[in-house]
Write a protein that holds these residues in place. Structure first.
Motif, mmCIF file in Angstrom:
data_model
loop_
_atom_site.group_PDB
_atom_site.id
_atom_site.type_symbol
_atom_site.label_atom_id
_atom_site.label_comp_id
_atom_site.label_asym_id
_atom_site.label_seq_id
_atom_site.Cartn_x
_atom_site.Cartn_y
_atom_site.Cartn_z
ATOM 1 N N HIS A 99 3.363 56.724 17.823
ATOM 2 C CA HIS A 99 2.636 57.469 16.782
ATOM 3 C C HIS A 99 1.198 57.811 17.166
ATOM 4 C CE1 HIS A 99 6.022 56.570 14.284
ATOM 5 N NE2 HIS A 99 5.726 55.302 14.136
ATOM 6 N N PRO A 157 17.249 52.263 22.574
ATOM 7 C CA PRO A 157 17.078 53.289 21.539
ATOM 8 C C PRO A 157 18.429 53.930 21.197
ATOM 9 C CG PRO A 157 16.587 54.244 23.659
ATOM 10 C CD PRO A 157 17.032 52.802 23.925
ATOM 11 N N SER A 179 14.031 47.447 11.727
ATOM 12 C CA SER A 179 12.902 48.327 12.059
ATOM 13 C C SER A 179 13.041 49.609 11.265
ATOM 14 C CB SER A 179 12.883 48.621 13.571
ATOM 15 O OG SER A 179 14.096 49.228 13.963
ATOM 16 N N GLY A 180 11.992 50.411 11.309
ATOM 17 C CA GLY A 180 12.012 51.714 10.653
ATOM 18 C C GLY A 180 11.215 51.723 9.357
HETATM 19 O O1 LIG Z 1 8.980 53.441 11.527
HETATM 20 P P1 LIG Z 1 8.012 52.644 12.330
HETATM 21 O O2 LIG Z 1 7.585 51.381 11.647
HETATM 22 O O3 LIG Z 1 6.892 53.465 12.819
HETATM 23 O O4 LIG Z 1 8.781 52.089 13.628
HETATM 24 C C1 LIG Z 1 8.701 52.626 14.898
HETATM 25 C C2 LIG Z 1 9.980 53.199 15.342
HETATM 26 O O5 LIG Z 1 10.896 52.202 15.690
HETATM 27 C C3 LIG Z 1 12.183 52.582 15.311
HETATM 28 O O6 LIG Z 1 12.683 53.502 16.204
HETATM 29 P P2 LIG Z 1 13.955 53.412 17.170
HETATM 30 O O7 LIG Z 1 13.636 52.563 18.325
HETATM 31 O O8 LIG Z 1 15.148 53.068 16.418
HETATM 32 O O9 LIG Z 1 13.919 54.928 17.619
HETATM 33 P P3 LIG Z 1 15.008 55.907 18.167
HETATM 34 O O10 LIG Z 1 15.599 56.532 16.945
HETATM 35 O O11 LIG Z 1 14.227 56.851 19.009
HETATM 36 O O12 LIG Z 1 16.010 55.117 18.901
HETATM 37 C C4 LIG Z 1 11.902 53.250 13.998
HETATM 38 O O13 LIG Z 1 12.977 54.063 13.608
HETATM 39 C C5 LIG Z 1 10.659 54.034 14.267
HETATM 40 O O14 LIG Z 1 10.908 55.319 14.707
#
Ligand SMILES: O=P(O)(O)OC[C@H]1O[C@H](OP(=O)(O)OP(=O)(O)O)[C@H](O)[C@@H]1O
Length: 400
Positions: A137, A176, A269-270
């Motif tokens: 970010h 990912p 996460s997310g």
């Molecule tokens: O929402 P935040 O708290 O900022 O977390 C950071 C990122 O970590 C997870 O991504 P993931 O590794 O699942 O991403 P991808 O979809 O690219 O695999 C989540 O979906 C966010 O995009």
């Protein structure tokens, strides 16, 4: 090709051209007028305590910024919490540091905001694994700043590889959704098996289980596929599909346990913030936190001259070293005079004039950082992190 991404160089920061133009014009004007007063300047966010604490960091960069400048600097220790009053005091000829103000405030404001938000996440689940996932970010040039702030606030690790090189720590994280797409729907076991075969043994086997099918089905499939080698599952369910996230996690836990996979941890996460983490901390073992940290408001630090006297060539006339004082001065709404801040045994934060007594049981918090342009402090991130967490407890950070 130098500087292909157009970032401001370290040289520009150190020499003072990474500044607002009005400081250059001030320098030109003062030189023209033959003025270079001796000043005491302070960096503050709030003049008086507000009841709301923030984490102070960025101080190591400030030491680097002032190294070789003929000034004395005192500052809070790295990781100290503060609430009103100065976090830093600079004394010297004004022209020695006028142009550094812009970079100085930037070095403190954003990292202190990141660290404060990271501390909120840390304390939302003190006994869980919490990793920083927010590198994506921010501008890549400041990723180590984000990850350092996360460690300072006590997070267990972070995801960014280059930041890891700078900070001397192995980055965390497993796979990912892109990896799952490369194998395709229905081939999740192939993806998890290939991962298990390919990556070093010390990388935890945490399967991403929300890509194509529901979290329960993919979690059980991962457990079946990797058996005892599976350390955990990561659930990153998209918000539009989330419904009751806590219920989904409890359901996955139930079904894993029912089939004898009690040792498989659940990571989430997310878009997680402190409230969600608090709501999930008894049903998940770990959390990846990104935007809550990277979207933190910068701390609104400003630098103000609070004492002023005619310039002198004798650097030993500094207040810090001789006790000599200039005339108190301040902008309307700000407080004049050099100040000290104190932490009292009950976790209180107090501001008082530096030449008066502080509270009876008050510990003065400003410490020497630079003397006559020499860095006089050592930096230790682990110790700073311990300080941050201990002070957070002392002041009741995050408690209503
Ligand atoms: O929402 P935040 O708290 O900022 O977390 C950071 C990122 O970590 C997870 O991504 P993931 O590794 O699942 O991403 P991808 O979809 O690219 O695999 C989540 O979906 C966010 O995009």
């Amino acid at each position: 090709m130098t500087n292909p991404f157009g970032t401001v160089s370290s040289e520009a920061i150190l020499e003072g051209t990474a500044t607002d133009a009005y400081f250059e014009r001030t320098h030109t004007t003062l030189e023209h007028a033959g003025k270079d007063p001796h000043v005491v300047a302070e960096v503050t966010a709030d003049q008086f305590p507000t009841g709301s604490f923030d984490v102070f960091t960025g101080v190591e960069d400030i030491a680097t910024l002032f190294e070789g400048r003929d000034v004395d600097v005192d500052a809070l220790p790295d990781g100290q919490l503060f609430d009103g009053g100065p976090v830093m005091r600079i004394e010297g000829s004004y022209l020695e540091f006028a142009e550094l103000e812009t970079s100085l405030l930037g070095f403190l404001s954003q990292p202190s905001g990141f660290a404060t938000a990271a501390l909120e996440a840390r304390l939302a689940a003190p006994d869980s694994t919490v990793l920083s996932f927010g590198a994506r970010h921010v501008h890549p040039a400041i990723t180590a700043t984000v990850e350092r702030a996360a460690l300072l606030a006590g997070l267990d690790g972070f995801s960014h590889v280059a930041a890891g090189e700078i900070l001397g720590r192995e980055p965390g994280g497993t796979m990912p959704h892109a990896l799952m797409f490369c194998f395709g729907e229905g081939n999740q076991p192939e993806a998890w098996r290939a991962f298990d075969e390919a990556v070093p043994e010390d990388v935890p086997r945490i399967a991403l289980v929300d890509t194509f099918w529901d979290e329960k089905s993919e979690s059980l499939l991962a457990a079946e596929t990797l058996g005892d080698d599976l350390d955990g599952v990561r659930i990153d369910t998209t918000s539009s599909r989330r419904g009751d996230f806590r219920h989904i996690i409890r359901e996955v836990r139930w079904e894993l346990d029912a089939r004898g996979h009690e040792d498989v941890d659940i990571f989430c996460s997310g878009g997680l913030g402190p409230d969600t983490i608090r709501n999930l901390r008894d049903v998940a073992e770990g959390f990846g936190v990104g935007s809550h940290i990277t979207e933190a408001d910068s701390i609104d630090f400003s630098l103000d001259i609070v004492e002023i006297s005619e310039g002198s060539d004798d650097s030993s006339s500094s207040r810090t070293q001789s006790g000599d004082e200039g005339e108190p001065i301040s902008k309307r709404g700000k407080l004049s005079g050099a100040k000290e801040v104190y932490r009292t045994a009950d976790g209180g934060h107090h501001v008082a004039l530096a030449d008066r007594d502080g509270p009876d049981d008050g510990e003065a918090l400003l410490e020497p950082l630079v003397r006559d342009g020499e860095i006089v402090r050592e930096f230790d991130l682990e110790a700073a992190s311990e300080r941050c967490l201990a002070d957070a407890e002392a002041v009741g950070f995050g408690e209503d």
